[in-house]
Design an enzyme around this catalytic site. Structure first.
Site, PDB file in Angstrom:
ATOM      1  N   SER A 154       4.840  -1.224   3.997  1.00  0.00           N
ATOM      2  CA  SER A 154       4.989  -2.600   4.487  1.00  0.00           C
ATOM      3  C   SER A 154       5.085  -3.553   3.308  1.00  0.00           C
ATOM      4  O   SER A 154       4.340  -3.406   2.326  1.00  0.00           O
ATOM      5  CB  SER A 154       3.787  -3.007   5.341  1.00  0.00           C
ATOM      6  OG  SER A 154       3.588  -2.101   6.382  1.00  0.00           O
TER       7      SER A 154
ATOM      8  N   GLU B 294      -9.341  -1.686   6.069  1.00  0.00           N
ATOM      9  CA  GLU B 294      -8.112  -1.885   6.839  1.00  0.00           C
ATOM     10  C   GLU B 294      -8.403  -1.802   8.332  1.00  0.00           C
ATOM     11  O   GLU B 294      -8.026  -2.655   9.112  1.00  0.00           O
ATOM     12  CB  GLU B 294      -7.065  -0.829   6.463  1.00  0.00           C
ATOM     13  CG  GLU B 294      -5.774  -0.957   7.269  1.00  0.00           C
ATOM     14  CD  GLU B 294      -4.690   0.025   6.824  1.00  0.00           C
ATOM     15  OE1 GLU B 294      -5.018   1.085   6.275  1.00  0.00           O
ATOM     16  OE2 GLU B 294      -3.516  -0.287   7.048  1.00  0.00           O
TER      17      GLU B 294
ATOM     18  N   GLN C  80       0.852  -1.192   0.000  1.00  0.00           N
ATOM     19  CA  GLN C  80       0.000   0.000   0.000  1.00  0.00           C
ATOM     20  C   GLN C  80       0.891   1.246   0.000  1.00  0.00           C
ATOM     21  O   GLN C  80       1.579   1.500   0.987  1.00  0.00           O
ATOM     22  CB  GLN C  80      -0.851  -0.037   1.275  1.00  0.00           C
ATOM     23  CG  GLN C  80      -1.745   1.136   1.496  1.00  0.00           C
ATOM     24  CD  GLN C  80      -2.290   1.137   2.938  1.00  0.00           C
ATOM     25  OE1 GLN C  80      -1.571   0.857   3.882  1.00  0.00           O
ATOM     26  NE2 GLN C  80      -3.555   1.449   3.087  1.00  0.00           N
ATOM     27  N   GLY C  81       0.889   1.986  -1.087  1.00  0.00           N
ATOM     28  CA  GLY C  81       1.741   3.171  -1.193  1.00  0.00           C
ATOM     29  C   GLY C  81       0.957   4.432  -0.907  1.00  0.00           C
ATOM     30  O   GLY C  81       0.500   5.114  -1.840  1.00  0.00           O
ATOM     31  N   TYR C  82       0.781   4.733   0.369  1.00  0.00           N
ATOM     32  CA  TYR C  82       0.055   5.949   0.763  1.00  0.00           C
ATOM     33  C   TYR C  82       1.016   6.959   1.394  1.00  0.00           C
ATOM     34  O   TYR C  82       1.199   8.053   0.899  1.00  0.00           O
ATOM     35  CB  TYR C  82      -1.022   5.622   1.811  1.00  0.00           C
ATOM     36  CG  TYR C  82      -2.279   4.997   1.298  1.00  0.00           C
ATOM     37  CD1 TYR C  82      -2.375   4.458   0.032  1.00  0.00           C
ATOM     38  CD2 TYR C  82      -3.402   4.920   2.116  1.00  0.00           C
ATOM     39  CE1 TYR C  82      -3.540   3.869  -0.411  1.00  0.00           C
ATOM     40  CE2 TYR C  82      -4.574   4.339   1.687  1.00  0.00           C
ATOM     41  CZ  TYR C  82      -4.643   3.808   0.429  1.00  0.00           C
ATOM     42  OH  TYR C  82      -5.801   3.232   0.006  1.00  0.00           O
ATOM     43  N   SER C  83       1.607   6.575   2.573  1.00  0.00           N
ATOM     44  CA  SER C  83       2.348   7.537   3.393  1.00  0.00           C
ATOM     45  C   SER C  83       3.569   8.078   2.674  1.00  0.00           C
ATOM     46  O   SER C  83       4.225   7.368   1.906  1.00  0.00           O
ATOM     47  CB  SER C  83       2.809   6.869   4.688  1.00  0.00           C
ATOM     48  OG  SER C  83       1.723   6.304   5.348  1.00  0.00           O
TER      49      SER C  83
HETATM   50  C1  LIG Z   1       3.636  -0.967  11.426  1.00  0.00           C
HETATM   51  C2  LIG Z   1       3.302   0.093  10.415  1.00  0.00           C
HETATM   52  C3  LIG Z   1       2.995  -0.272   9.127  1.00  0.00           C
HETATM   53  C4  LIG Z   1       2.694   0.721   8.173  1.00  0.00           C
HETATM   54  N1  LIG Z   1       2.428   0.310   6.902  1.00  0.00           N
HETATM   55  C5  LIG Z   1       2.158   1.250   5.963  1.00  0.00           C
HETATM   56  C6  LIG Z   1       1.921   0.852   4.607  1.00  0.00           C
HETATM   57  O1  LIG Z   1       1.977  -0.331   4.256  1.00  0.00           O
HETATM   58  N2  LIG Z   1       1.677   1.804   3.690  1.00  0.00           N
HETATM   59  C7  LIG Z   1       1.609   3.135   4.021  1.00  0.00           C
HETATM   60  O2  LIG Z   1       1.340   3.932   3.142  1.00  0.00           O
HETATM   61  N3  LIG Z   1       1.852   3.546   5.293  1.00  0.00           N
HETATM   62  C8  LIG Z   1       2.126   2.635   6.263  1.00  0.00           C
HETATM   63  N4  LIG Z   1       2.380   3.023   7.562  1.00  0.00           N
HETATM   64  C9  LIG Z   1       2.414   4.464   7.880  1.00  0.00           C
HETATM   65  C10 LIG Z   1       1.244   4.919   8.745  1.00  0.00           C
HETATM   66  O3  LIG Z   1       0.056   4.982   7.998  1.00  0.00           O
HETATM   67  C11 LIG Z   1       1.669   6.292   9.316  1.00  0.00           C
HETATM   68  O4  LIG Z   1       2.772   6.066  10.168  1.00  0.00           O
HETATM   69  C12 LIG Z   1       0.541   6.918  10.111  1.00  0.00           C
HETATM   70  O5  LIG Z   1      -0.506   7.326   9.263  1.00  0.00           O
HETATM   71  C13 LIG Z   1       1.046   8.131  10.933  1.00  0.00           C
HETATM   72  O6  LIG Z   1       1.707   9.041  10.106  1.00  0.00           O
HETATM   73  P1  LIG Z   1       3.165   9.608  10.455  1.00  0.00           P
HETATM   74  O7  LIG Z   1       4.039   8.433  10.775  1.00  0.00           O
HETATM   75  O8  LIG Z   1       3.571  10.497   9.334  1.00  0.00           O
HETATM   76  O9  LIG Z   1       3.006  10.429  11.790  1.00  0.00           O
HETATM   77  P2  LIG Z   1       2.478  11.918  11.922  1.00  0.00           P
HETATM   78  O10 LIG Z   1       1.226  12.078  11.139  1.00  0.00           O
HETATM   79  O11 LIG Z   1       3.597  12.858  11.666  1.00  0.00           O
HETATM   80  O12 LIG Z   1       2.091  11.951  13.457  1.00  0.00           O
HETATM   81  C14 LIG Z   1       3.050  12.099  14.490  1.00  0.00           C
HETATM   82  C15 LIG Z   1       2.267  12.163  15.815  1.00  0.00           C
HETATM   83  O13 LIG Z   1       1.397  13.315  15.826  1.00  0.00           O
HETATM   84  C16 LIG Z   1       0.061  12.901  16.052  1.00  0.00           C
HETATM   85  N5  LIG Z   1      -0.856  13.732  15.268  1.00  0.00           N
HETATM   86  C17 LIG Z   1      -0.716  14.076  13.961  1.00  0.00           C
HETATM   87  N6  LIG Z   1      -1.779  14.817  13.567  1.00  0.00           N
HETATM   88  C18 LIG Z   1      -2.597  14.934  14.646  1.00  0.00           C
HETATM   89  C19 LIG Z   1      -3.845  15.561  14.871  1.00  0.00           C
HETATM   90  N7  LIG Z   1      -4.480  16.204  13.897  1.00  0.00           N
HETATM   91  N8  LIG Z   1      -4.399  15.466  16.104  1.00  0.00           N
HETATM   92  C20 LIG Z   1      -3.772  14.796  17.119  1.00  0.00           C
HETATM   93  N9  LIG Z   1      -2.577  14.178  16.951  1.00  0.00           N
HETATM   94  C21 LIG Z   1      -2.006  14.237  15.743  1.00  0.00           C
HETATM   95  C22 LIG Z   1      -0.005  11.470  15.590  1.00  0.00           C
HETATM   96  O14 LIG Z   1      -1.062  10.762  16.196  1.00  0.00           O
HETATM   97  C23 LIG Z   1       1.354  10.946  16.038  1.00  0.00           C
HETATM   98  O15 LIG Z   1       1.344  10.597  17.391  1.00  0.00           O
HETATM   99  C24 LIG Z   1       2.704   2.086   8.523  1.00  0.00           C
HETATM  100  C25 LIG Z   1       3.020   2.456   9.839  1.00  0.00           C
HETATM  101  C26 LIG Z   1       3.325   1.478  10.774  1.00  0.00           C
HETATM  102  C27 LIG Z   1       3.690   1.919  12.163  1.00  0.00           C
END
Ligand SMILES: Cc1cc2nc3c(=O)[nH]c(=O)nc-3n(C[C@H](O)[C@H](O)[C@H](O)COP(=O)(O)OP(=O)(O)OC[C@H]3O[C@@H](n4cnc5c(N)ncnc54)[C@H](O)[C@@H]3O)c2cc1C
Length: 392
Positions: free
Chosen positions: A156, A239, A121-124
């Site tokens: 992932s 998901e 899944q290529g989102y983040s």
């Molecule tokens: C095990 C694992 C597998 C993953 N697999 C994939 C994958 O296959 N494909 C993919 O695309 N992504 C994947 N991800 C990424 C995941 O979707 C992101 O890590 C997640 O959406 C959080 O984004 P970020 O890491 O950029 O953190 P950020 O968005 O930068 O957040 C950092 C912190 O700030 C908090 N925060 C941010 N905005 C707010 C708000 N508005 N209100 C309150 N708190 C806030 C967050 O909760 C967090 O604690 C994976 C992540 C993990 C840990």
């Protein structure tokens, strides 16, 4: 809420249990039978891909929510694999069924269900996680191809996947949520570079993925151009529902209770210790509450009602609770809980340590707990919306 099953469903439960007993020796295990063969057997007998039409490689049964539930319950109770999961089967297949073209359904669903086509899944992106709509990876239509440039992160299984479903910005001038498209492409397409990221389990389960002039045929878009956000939201629903199954959690609680009867503390079973027993009871109570909530969702689905907040709490509660459960197991194991890697003293093949770390990650993946709380507050409880910066 009526929790009794009809005679037909009770009969179906007996058949399911009989199937599991007759075939459990064929279930995948390290050094044992393969997951692909097990998947094929489950599909053939209607225990996986049950309601997906035969034309797309499924079993083709009429949807019956209660039968699907019985299958999930009995496979979890028997602690046996319910077949392959992964992002392709649990997220992409339902979305293609809902929004894909006929050609896409025929091309992708069958091989995905059989486990022959693995997806990532290529989102983040580095600046687009919780605020996913800020994603910047560009897709430009040049002739009959999308040309993609940019970067994804935390992808992932990108190193194992055959294909990616990916969000790219195709309409740079449109509003943030309206300029995104949803594309499918092979990971062998020239211009894709995968760099592994080591996580705290010591494994490299996710990756950075870089795109340089990656060319994707125009028809490999799902939904309409610029409407990828709606497609992505449909996927996220699938998901989040799949990240916290209370039946699996209950069988994990039972495994922990068994372990507490055999592991000792000061020469007595851990279960005799009131502090540990109390922690177990609290977790068990919350898991049972999740199970009741799950029955509410089931009842809403059967009656075609909107489940509302009951559905929104599942990801938040389920992933946090599972992590607490695994943390209790680590405490119960005492010094054995510190072991990691291949040693004969490991309990449960090291699954307690592995899951403790893995579920910490799942509190973040698929939408962090903080974001889940925002969703519950704003959309579920109607509380005022989070203040946004004027530029956001
Ligand atoms: C095990 C694992 C597998 C993953 N697999 C994939 C994958 O296959 N494909 C993919 O695309 N992504 C994947 N991800 C990424 C995941 O979707 C992101 O890590 C997640 O959406 C959080 O984004 P970020 O890491 O950029 O953190 P950020 O968005 O930068 O957040 C950092 C912190 O700030 C908090 N925060 C941010 N905005 C707010 C708000 N508005 N209100 C309150 N708190 C806030 C967050 O909760 C967090 O604690 C994976 C992540 C993990 C840990």
């Amino acid at each position: 809420m009526d929790l009794s099953y009809s005679a037909e469903h009770e009969d179906f439960r007996r058949q399911t249990v009989a199937f599991i007993e007759a075939n459990r020796h064929l279930a995948p295990r390290p050094g044992g039978p393969s997951a692909l063969a097990w998947q094929a057997l489950l599909i053939e007998n209607g225990y996986a891909a049950r309601t997906i039409p035969k034309a797309y490689g499924g079993y083709g049964a009429e949807p019956d929510i209660l039968k699907s539930r019985i299958i999930a319950e009995e496979f979890a109770r028997a602690q046996i694999s319910p077949g392959m999961g992964g992002q392709g089967i649990s997220m992409l297949v339902p979305t293609l069924l809902e929004m894909g073209t006929e050609e896409q359904k025929v091309q992708f669903i069958g091989p995905t269900l059989r486990g022959e086509m693995l997806w990532c899944q290529g989102y983040s992106e580095p600046n687009a996680g919780s605020d996913l709509a800020s994603l910047a990876t560009k897709g430009e239509l040049v002739g009959e191809e999308w040309v993609i440039n940019g970067q994804k992160i935390w992808t992932s299984t990108a190193h194992l996947a055959h294909w990616m479903f990916c969000l790219v910005r195709t309409e740079p001038d449109a509003a943030k949520h309206e300029g995104i498209s949803f594309l499918l492409f092979s990971m062998e397409t020239p211009g894709i570079e995968i760099r592994p990221l080591v996580d705290m389990t010591g494994a490299a389960n996710f990756n950075e993925v870089f795109f340089t002039d990656v060319r994707v045929p125009q028809h490999q878009i799902v939904g309409r151009r610029g409407q990828g956000w709606q497609v992505a939201n449909s996927i996220l629903r699938h998901e989040r529902g799949s990240l916290a199954d209370p039946n699996t959690m209950l069988s994990r609680v039972n495994a922990l209770a068994d372990m507490m009867k055999t592991e000792t503390l000061d020469g007595r079973p851990v279960m005799d210790n009131p502090i540990y027993r109390d922690r177990l009871m609290q977790i068990q109570g919350r898991v049972l509450a999740m199970r009741c909530n799950d029955l509410r969702l089931l009842s809403a689905a059967v009656n075609r009602q909107n489940p509302g907040v009951a559905a929104m709490v599942v990801k938040l509660q389920g992933t946090e609770l599972r992590h607490e459960l695994e943390a209790l197991a680590i405490d119960v194991l005492g010094e054995l809980g510190l072991l990691y890697g291949d040693t004969p003293r490991l309990r449960g093949h090291g699954s307690w340590q592995r899951d403790y770390m893995y579920f910490l990650g799942l509190i973040i993946g698929g939408g962090t707990s903080q974001i889940q709380k925002n969703i519950i507050a704003e959309r579920g409880l109607g509380m005022p919306r989070e203040a946004k910066l004027a530029s956001a």
